[in-house]
Design an enzyme around this catalytic site. Structure first.
Site, PDB file in Angstrom:
ATOM      1  N   HIS A 159      -7.764  -7.681  -3.524  1.00 54.24           N
ATOM      2  CA  HIS A 159      -6.753  -6.658  -3.242  1.00 54.24           C
ATOM      3  C   HIS A 159      -7.250  -5.709  -2.145  1.00 54.24           C
ATOM      4  CE1 HIS A 159      -3.580  -3.652  -4.679  1.00 54.24           C
ATOM      5  NE2 HIS A 159      -4.398  -2.874  -3.982  1.00 54.24           N
ATOM      6  N   HIS A 163      -6.150  -5.148   2.068  1.00 54.72           N
ATOM      7  CA  HIS A 163      -5.845  -3.894   2.781  1.00 54.72           C
ATOM      8  C   HIS A 163      -6.457  -3.894   4.185  1.00 54.72           C
ATOM      9  CE1 HIS A 163      -3.608  -1.457  -0.029  1.00 54.72           C
ATOM     10  NE2 HIS A 163      -4.514  -1.575  -0.985  1.00 54.72           N
TER      11      HIS A 163
HETATM   12  C1  UDB Z   1      -5.900   0.664  -8.790  1.00 51.11           C
HETATM   13  N1  UDB Z   1      -5.696   0.531 -11.159  1.00 51.11           N
HETATM   14  O1  UDB Z   1      -6.796   1.473  -8.820  1.00 51.11           O
HETATM   15  F1  UDB Z   1      -5.768  -4.410 -15.420  1.00 51.11           F
HETATM   16  F2  UDB Z   1      -8.946  -1.415 -16.932  1.00 51.11           F
HETATM   17  C2  UDB Z   1      -4.924   0.553  -9.946  1.00 51.11           C
HETATM   18  C3  UDB Z   1      -3.855   1.672  -9.938  1.00 51.11           C
HETATM   19  C4  UDB Z   1      -3.081   1.625  -8.653  1.00 51.11           C
HETATM   20  C5  UDB Z   1      -2.914   1.432 -11.094  1.00 51.11           C
HETATM   21  C6  UDB Z   1      -4.504   3.048 -10.086  1.00 51.11           C
HETATM   22  C7  UDB Z   1      -5.747  -0.516 -11.981  1.00 51.11           C
HETATM   23  O2  UDB Z   1      -5.139  -1.539 -11.762  1.00 51.11           O
HETATM   24  N2  UDB Z   1      -6.549  -0.331 -13.092  1.00 51.11           N
HETATM   25  C8  UDB Z   1      -6.783  -1.209 -14.083  1.00 51.11           C
HETATM   26  C9  UDB Z   1      -6.116  -2.420 -14.219  1.00 51.11           C
HETATM   27  C10 UDB Z   1      -6.403  -3.258 -15.290  1.00 51.11           C
HETATM   28  C11 UDB Z   1      -7.377  -2.918 -16.197  1.00 51.11           C
HETATM   29  C12 UDB Z   1      -8.027  -1.725 -16.039  1.00 51.11           C
HETATM   30  C13 UDB Z   1      -7.751  -0.877 -14.996  1.00 51.11           C
HETATM   31  N3  UDB Z   1      -5.753  -0.154  -7.712  1.00 51.11           N
HETATM   32  C14 UDB Z   1      -6.617   0.104  -6.572  1.00 51.11           C
HETATM   33  C15 UDB Z   1      -5.913   0.074  -5.259  1.00 51.11           C
HETATM   34  O3  UDB Z   1      -4.744   0.338  -5.057  1.00 51.11           O
HETATM   35  N4  UDB Z   1      -6.703  -0.245  -4.258  1.00 51.11           N
HETATM   36  O4  UDB Z   1      -6.258  -0.399  -3.025  1.00 51.11           O
HETATM   37  C16 UDB Z   1      -4.870  -1.307  -7.686  1.00 51.11           C
HETATM   38  C17 UDB Z   1      -5.523  -2.508  -8.401  1.00 51.11           C
HETATM   39  C18 UDB Z   1      -4.494  -3.631  -8.607  1.00 51.11           C
HETATM   40  C19 UDB Z   1      -5.291  -4.889  -8.666  1.00 51.11           C
HETATM   41  C20 UDB Z   1      -6.648  -4.591  -8.153  1.00 51.11           C
HETATM   42  C21 UDB Z   1      -6.630  -3.164  -7.666  1.00 51.11           C
HETATM   43 ZN    ZN Z   2      -4.225  -1.028  -3.009  1.00 46.30          ZN
END
Ligand code: UDB
Ligand code: ZN
Length: 193
Positions: A159, A163
């Site tokens: 992911h 970006h």
């Molecule tokens: C996140 N967090 O940080 F399945 F324990 C996301 C957000 C956008 C919801 C804050 C997340 O997915 N946490 C998560 C998911 C699980 C289990 C767990 C915690 N991102 C980071 C981002 O946007 N980076 O650019 C999105 C994620 C979606 C898949 C991977 C990154």
């Molecule tokens: Zn993202």
């Protein structure tokens, strides 16, 4: 410190650019950016700090998301089996090999740069090998690494690397993924503790 105001959102042109390779050795400016990225992830996962500053708890962040179009990412997360913490700052990361097998988050993905609720699943490689330069904040060292990951950590890395190439998870949504494996998070059974 970085807050959600520093995180650019869907519609901002920088999110659609191919980010620039980072020149080595790292400049002090790039080191500062990397430190701010990891500090944001730490703050966002700290209940008191995230509440006070209204931070979404992030597991990964790419420099383009703070409007810096350079190939740098940060990851701060546990794997799905709660076996280890991944705390990574990677410069010029490149996926050098990947499994044929696909996997996905059964609840779909979100993104700190996407404010709407998005339905649909994202197919990812189940396992990847990433070659990168890893920055160690404590020793101020940059070393070349090859990281093999699978499961949730692999999804986070893919992911974030997306970006760097101007790709958002909303670009590749499916309703059903043939032959891909869902990531299963192991929940500790509180009654056994
Ligand atoms: C996140 N967090 O940080 F399945 F324990 C996301 C957000 C956008 C919801 C804050 C997340 O997915 N946490 C998560 C998911 C699980 C289990 C767990 C915690 N991102 C980071 C981002 O946007 N980076 O650019 C999105 C994620 C979606 C898949 C991977 C990154
Ligand atoms: Zn993202």
């Amino acid at each position: 410190m970085l807050t959600m105001k520093d995180v650019i959102r869907e519609g901002h042109a920088t999110l659609r650019l191919r980010a620039q390779e980072v020149e080595l050795p790292l400049s002090d400016e790039d080191k500062d950016t990397l430190k701010l990225m990891m500090e944001f992830l730490e703050n966002s996962q700290n209940p008191d700090i995230s509440e006070e500053y209204e931070l979404r708890p992030g597991v990964g962040l790419a420099a383009p998301q703070i409007n810096i179009s350079k190939r740098m990412i940060g990851v701060l997360t546990m794997d799905e089996k709660n076996e280890r913490i991944y705390k990574l700052l990677l410069v010029n990361p490149k996926i050098v090999s990947h499994s044929v097998q696909k996997s996905y988050l059964p609840g779909g993905e979100g993104c700190l740069s996407v404010d709407r609720e998005v339905e649909g699943l994202v197919a990812r490689h189940k396992k990847i090998t990433v070659r990168a330069h890893m920055y160690d904040i404590n020793s101020d060292e940059l070393k070349q690494v090859e990281i093999r990951v699978s499961g949730f950590v692999s999804i986070v890395l893919q992911h974030e690397i997306d970006h760097l190439n101007g790709v958002l998870f909303v670009d590749s949504l499916a309703e059903h993924l043939e032959g891909a494996e869902p990531i299963v998070f192991i929940e500790e059974n509180l009654e056994e503790n």
